[in-house]
Design a protein around this motif. Sequence first.
Motif, PDB file in Angstrom:
ATOM      1  N   UNK A 206       6.609   8.820  -0.087  1.00  0.00           N
ATOM      2  CA  UNK A 206       7.678   7.834  -0.022  1.00  0.00           C
ATOM      3  C   UNK A 206       7.461   6.730   0.994  1.00  0.00           C
ATOM      4  N   UNK A 207       6.236   6.582   1.486  1.00  0.00           N
ATOM      5  CA  UNK A 207       5.939   5.555   2.494  1.00  0.00           C
ATOM      6  C   UNK A 207       5.100   4.445   1.865  1.00  0.00           C
ATOM      7  N   UNK A 208       5.595   3.216   1.946  1.00  0.00           N
ATOM      8  CA  UNK A 208       4.878   2.051   1.431  1.00  0.00           C
ATOM      9  C   UNK A 208       4.745   1.016   2.539  1.00  0.00           C
ATOM     10  N   UNK A 209       3.545   0.520   2.732  1.00  0.00           N
ATOM     11  CA  UNK A 209       3.295  -0.495   3.756  1.00  0.00           C
ATOM     12  C   UNK A 209       3.149  -1.860   3.098  1.00  0.00           C
ATOM     13  N   UNK A 210       3.778  -2.863   3.678  1.00  0.00           N
ATOM     14  CA  UNK A 210       3.615  -4.233   3.194  1.00  0.00           C
ATOM     15  C   UNK A 210       2.515  -4.926   3.975  1.00  0.00           C
TER      16      UNK A 210
ATOM     17  N   UNK B 264       0.853  -1.175   0.000  1.00  0.00           N
ATOM     18  CA  UNK B 264       0.000   0.000   0.000  1.00  0.00           C
ATOM     19  C   UNK B 264       0.894   1.232   0.000  1.00  0.00           C
ATOM     20  N   UNK B 265       0.878   1.959  -1.098  1.00  0.00           N
ATOM     21  CA  UNK B 265       1.693   3.165  -1.230  1.00  0.00           C
ATOM     22  C   UNK B 265       0.849   4.354  -0.793  1.00  0.00           C
ATOM     23  N   UNK B 266       1.106   4.854   0.424  1.00  0.00           N
ATOM     24  CA  UNK B 266       0.281   5.943   0.953  1.00  0.00           C
ATOM     25  C   UNK B 266       0.833   7.311   0.570  1.00  0.00           C
ATOM     26  N   UNK B 267       1.928   7.337  -0.184  1.00  0.00           N
ATOM     27  CA  UNK B 267       2.503   8.598  -0.622  1.00  0.00           C
ATOM     28  C   UNK B 267       3.625   9.059   0.300  1.00  0.00           C
TER      29      UNK B 267
END
Length: 219
Positions: free
Chosen positions: A58-62, A53-56
């Motif tokens: 530069x932060x991406x959650x797996x 999940x790319x929340x914008x």
Amino acid sequence: MRHTTHRRSTLRTATVAIAAGAALLAPAAVALASTPAPQRAAAPAAAPKPVKIDIGAGVTLQVKGGKPYYNGKALKPGQTVEDGIYLHLSADGKKLYSKTQGGGTPYAIWDVKTGKSLGTQKTSPTAKVKAALTAKPSTTSVKAWQELRVSGKAAGIKAGTKVGLQQKQRGTWKSLPATTTVNKSGSYTLRVKLGLKGKNELRMKSGATLSPVFTVTVR
């Protein structure tokens, strides 16, 4: 005669020999039939595709095992994180809400299972909703003691909370013995019978929360 007897003896001997041979072969045939056929090894199941999940910003959650991970830790259902970015996992663990610094619309909504965007909303998912009641009678004119229904919505009021009817009598609001409870969808329905003839001013009440006043005329 001796020759004939010898023939019959030979035939009998041959018949017995054939029968005995069949009896000896039968178990072998059964054993052969009962031997299980070799089974093919099942093909290994395809590994599920990784969800991110790319929340914008530069932060991406797996997402692992159906749980989103932030800074190496799985978010628990109902958990909220606020450390420069805002994250909230819904109580059922199916939706992730996020907000990054400098973002446009405040809160983005994500499907945890697929990682796809579900849109945005302006209000915080954890913001407390101000308690409110609506009320609408099924009719505005009835005969004395004729049944009518009062229905409405209850915002910010938990399911199972009691809601009661009040009637204005000589300038004072009186609670009537007519109550119901808020259901799981946040609505209610109350069956009412009124005997005070004329124009009745009524309202619904739950704790300190009151609905707008409505009127029913009793003929």
